[in-house]
Each structure stands twice: as C-alpha cells, then as structure tokens.
Enzyme design. Structure first.
Site, mmCIF file in Angstrom:
data_model
loop_
_atom_site.group_PDB
_atom_site.id
_atom_site.type_symbol
_atom_site.label_atom_id
_atom_site.label_comp_id
_atom_site.label_asym_id
_atom_site.label_seq_id
_atom_site.Cartn_x
_atom_site.Cartn_y
_atom_site.Cartn_z
ATOM 1 N N TYR A 104 -0.763 4.518 10.741
ATOM 2 C CA TYR A 104 -1.152 3.533 11.752
ATOM 3 C C TYR A 104 0.059 3.251 12.632
ATOM 4 C CZ TYR A 104 -5.376 2.348 9.055
ATOM 5 O OH TYR A 104 -6.581 2.383 8.390
ATOM 6 N N ALA A 112 -0.390 -9.406 10.075
ATOM 7 C CA ALA A 112 -0.691 -8.131 10.740
ATOM 8 C C ALA A 112 -1.112 -7.026 9.772
ATOM 9 C CB ALA A 112 0.528 -7.677 11.543
ATOM 10 N N ASP A 134 -2.568 -7.004 15.189
ATOM 11 C CA ASP A 134 -1.737 -5.798 15.257
ATOM 12 C C ASP A 134 -2.004 -4.984 16.517
ATOM 13 O OD1 ASP A 134 -4.201 -4.859 14.505
ATOM 14 O OD2 ASP A 134 -3.551 -3.979 12.612
ATOM 15 N N SER A 175 -10.579 -1.937 8.278
ATOM 16 C CA SER A 175 -11.341 -2.970 8.984
ATOM 17 C C SER A 175 -12.324 -3.645 8.039
ATOM 18 C CB SER A 175 -12.091 -2.358 10.178
ATOM 19 O OG SER A 175 -11.196 -1.875 11.137
ATOM 20 N N HIS A 218 -0.494 1.578 16.249
ATOM 21 C CA HIS A 218 -0.811 0.443 17.120
ATOM 22 C C HIS A 218 0.260 0.288 18.203
ATOM 23 C CE1 HIS A 218 -4.144 -0.714 14.569
ATOM 24 N NE2 HIS A 218 -3.341 -0.708 13.514
ATOM 25 N N LEU A 234 -11.635 -5.142 19.131
ATOM 26 C CA LEU A 234 -10.798 -3.932 19.181
ATOM 27 C C LEU A 234 -11.174 -3.078 20.378
ATOM 28 C CD1 LEU A 234 -8.767 -1.929 17.740
ATOM 29 C CD2 LEU A 234 -10.817 -0.804 16.871
ATOM 30 N N LYS A 244 1.808 1.934 7.378
ATOM 31 C CA LYS A 244 2.165 1.152 8.561
ATOM 32 C C LYS A 244 3.135 1.930 9.440
ATOM 33 C CE LYS A 244 0.927 -2.318 9.510
ATOM 34 N NZ LYS A 244 -0.259 -2.637 10.339
ATOM 35 N N GLU A 247 -5.455 5.016 13.971
ATOM 36 C CA GLU A 247 -6.401 4.127 14.653
ATOM 37 C C GLU A 247 -7.064 4.740 15.874
ATOM 38 O OE1 GLU A 247 -2.389 3.226 16.546
ATOM 39 O OE2 GLU A 247 -3.141 3.618 14.523
ATOM 40 N N ILE A 253 -16.966 -3.420 13.046
ATOM 41 C CA ILE A 253 -16.811 -3.328 11.595
ATOM 42 C C ILE A 253 -16.217 -4.614 11.025
ATOM 43 C CG2 ILE A 253 -15.738 -2.067 9.691
ATOM 44 C CD1 ILE A 253 -17.834 -0.444 11.132
ATOM 45 N N ARG A 262 0.831 -1.207 0.000
ATOM 46 C CA ARG A 262 0.000 0.000 0.000
ATOM 47 C C ARG A 262 0.868 1.261 0.000
ATOM 48 N NH1 ARG A 262 -3.619 -1.426 5.191
ATOM 49 N NH2 ARG A 262 -1.607 -2.352 5.771
#
Length: 371
Positions: A94, A299, A270, A134, A96, A240, A75, A118, A178, A15
């Site tokens: 993101y 992940a 993740d 999601s 996490h 989550l 990421k 997130e 979701i 991505r």
C-alpha cells in the site's frame, strides 16, 4: 525471483505482508523468500513457521532490502526505509501516494518500481487488494466509534444500540462502498439507527435491498450532510477515489453544528481524509478533540487486528504476487491489466495520473514501459 519481506516499522503496525502459507506457495514455484527476523510475530507467525515453509530468515531490515528483487510490505515505506530502496527494485505494498508528497518524491528519486495495492483494479472497477482491508476497517470503525462514544473517552455517553425504552444512537456513514457497507452491517447489528449517504442511486438501491430495516439510504450532497450531522452521534467517513485524495465532505465550520461528544471516524484518512479536521493518528494516540467533537483518525486501523488482517490480505495479494514473481513485473503487467493499473512509479517517473495531479508533478504513460 528473490522476494524480501521486511518487518513493518510504522507505529503499532503488527501486520506482515506474507504468511508462512504464502511463502510456501512461492517457494514451491522455485522462488526464494527471505523474511526479516520476527517480521511475522505481531501477526502470530514465528520465524520457525517461515523456515518450515522454505523461507530464509534474515537478521536485519537492511539485509532484507539488499537481497530482494521484489519487496512485499503492508504499509508504505517510511523515512528510515527510503535509503534502503534500490533502483529497479519492485515494491509491492500500500502506498497511498496522493496523501503524502515526501513519499512520492522519495520513490521517484529511488528509481524503484512501485506497484500499489490500492490501485490494482478489476474491469468492474473493484479494487481487489483494497477490499479485504476495507472490510476490516469498516467493521472496526463502528467497533471503535461505539467505544469512544463512552463518556470516559470523551463521547456523549451513549450506548450504540440503546435499551428498551431508550432510543439507539444515530450513525451517519458517508459513502456506500466496501467500508461503508461493512460499517453499516456492524452498526445495524448493534441496533443503531443507521443512515448511509452516497452519490450513486444504483448503489443506494442495492443497499436498500440488502440492508436490515434500521439502515436507511440518502443522497449525499452538502445540504443533506449539513442537516444530518446535527443529529448524528457517530459519523464514519468512508469515501474513496482510487489513487486520488479524498474530497472533504465535512468541513471545519460544520463541527459547530454537531452535538458535544459526537465521534468522527475517518477511514479515508490514509488518502487525505474526507473530514477536513482529520489528520492521521496512531493506535498509541488514536484520538483528539476539536470543538468538543472526538476525532478517531488512525491511518492503519486493520493493524490493530493483525492476525485477521494478515490472513485476509495474503488471501488477496498472493495470486498477484505469484504472477509478479513468475513473470517479472513488466510481463505480468503486460498480461494482466489489473496489475498494470497498480503501477504508480517506474524508474523515476510517475505513471498514475491521479498521483501526478495531486502534486502537480510530471506524468508519463505507463504504456511507455510496457511496450
């Protein structure tokens, strides 16, 4: 503002954080966009498209980090990138954090400003920048789970939807948010016998209204989970807690009660995973087996469908990126509480309580920086 878009270097992450269309919108507003060479190729976007949109192509990841005031990624930075991050640089991606202490400590030490996709949160508690991925991950969980139920890949050798005269597979989904909802739609569409477990009666009432007849709802508690896993063929972990580590709903000792060849897909991996025996895997080596149970714990699942994922992600992140670029992170967060909730680390201090609590680290109120 000067915006940098580096190429993702995490294993099999194809991505990119910004499409050429997104770059054009930022350039139109007077911002400078620098994209690392070939950053978009994995998602189907070549350098020439970014240049046509007004972006500048840079040859290396080092050059991209060096010039940028705001870094847009997909990421979290990995170890090779830590040293490239500058003090006061805004990172919008993101993170996490609660699932990985070394990353948290590295970002604290960098004194950068870390705004996590997130934990950007709307007044209704929805997570607008987590939703698109999601949705992708929920649908992929069933797609992958159905694949790994095949005998050559270690599964029970069961077809998810069955055939006339043969019962379909039983799919158990832990969490009705979701991810869980999208997984249920996919599994139901393939003809499986689906059960969604959640702790919210209101959510289960909603799901009971909108889901087809082959989807049932059930209260999530340890007793019910222990009973349901005995019969499930595919189990999807879809739990989550925003910014915090996911709770373990399936523990190591429960594996002995599952059928040989059961497939576990933990979409929460993740965030630490809601299945105790799950550990992050990659698209290169996605599964492993414990007690004859197949674990799929990639992940960055949406990274396998980067074209769809990149478009979906940019649709969601671009309005926020424009606010950050137009106003700067501080003014944007002052004006928009959703962005303020996205702030996790600022200039060497953790400002998101769930992250600090995860590692028993010091915590500062975000208001200290927004006053």
């Amino acid at each position: 503002m000067i915006i940098g878009v580096p190429k993702e270097i995490k294993n099999n992450e194809n991505r990119v954080a910004l499409t050429p269309a997104g770059a054009k919108e930022l350039v139109k507003r007077g911002h400078s966009v620098y994209v690392q060479h070939t950053a978009g190729e994995g998602s189907g976007f070549v350098d020439a498209e970014y240049e046509a949109a007004g972006a500048t192509i840079l040859p290396t990841i080092e050059a991209t980090y060096e010039i940028a005031e705001m870094i847009m990624k997909v990421k979290e930075p990995i170890e090779q990138e830590y040293k490239l991050i500058k003090e006061n640089q805004l990172l919008f991606t993101y993170f996490h954090f609660a699932s990985y202490e070394p990353l948290t400590k590295a970002m604290v030490e960098s004194k950068a400003v870390c705004l996590a996709y997130e934990t950007v949160e709307k007044p209704d508690r929805s997570l607008p920048l987590l939703v698109p991925m999601s949705e992708v991950a929920g649908r992929m969980a069933v797609q992958k789970g159905a694949n790994y139920l095949e005998k050559p890949l270690g599964g029970r050798g069961i077809l998810l939807g069955g055939v006339p005269g043969v019962l379909p597979a039983k799919v158990l989904i832990l969490g009705g948010g979701i991810v869980g909802t999208q997984a249920a739609w996919m599994a139901a569409g393939l003809g499986a016998d689906v059960t969604i477990m959640d702790v919210s009666l209101a959510r289960m009432r909603y799901l009971a209204d909108v889901m087809p007849a082959n989807v049932k709802t059930m209260m999530s508690n340890e007793y019910n989970i222990r009973e349901m896993i005995k019969h499930a063929d595919l189990i999807v972990g879809a739990v989550l807690i925003p910014g915090a580590k996911a709770p373990h709903l399936i523990t190591r000792d429960m594996l002995k009660d599952m059928k040989k060849g059961t497939v576990l897909v933990d979409v929460a991996v993740d965030q630490g995973g809601c299945i105790e025996t799950c550990k992050p895997t990659t698209h290169e080596n996605p599964t492993y087996v414990i007690d004859d149970v197949v674990h799929y714990c990639v992940a960055n699942m949406p990274g396998a469908v980067p074209y769809t994922s990149t478009l979906a992600l940019t649709n969601a992140t671009l309005p926020y990126a424009i606010q950050l670029a137009d106003k700067g992170w501080k003014k944007a967060a002052q004006d928009n509480q959703e962005l303020a909730l996205g702030l996790n680390v600022i200039n060497g201090e953790i400002v998101y309580k769930a992250v600090a609590d995860a590692f028993d680290m010091p915590y500062a109120l975000v208001e200290k920086y927004l006053a």
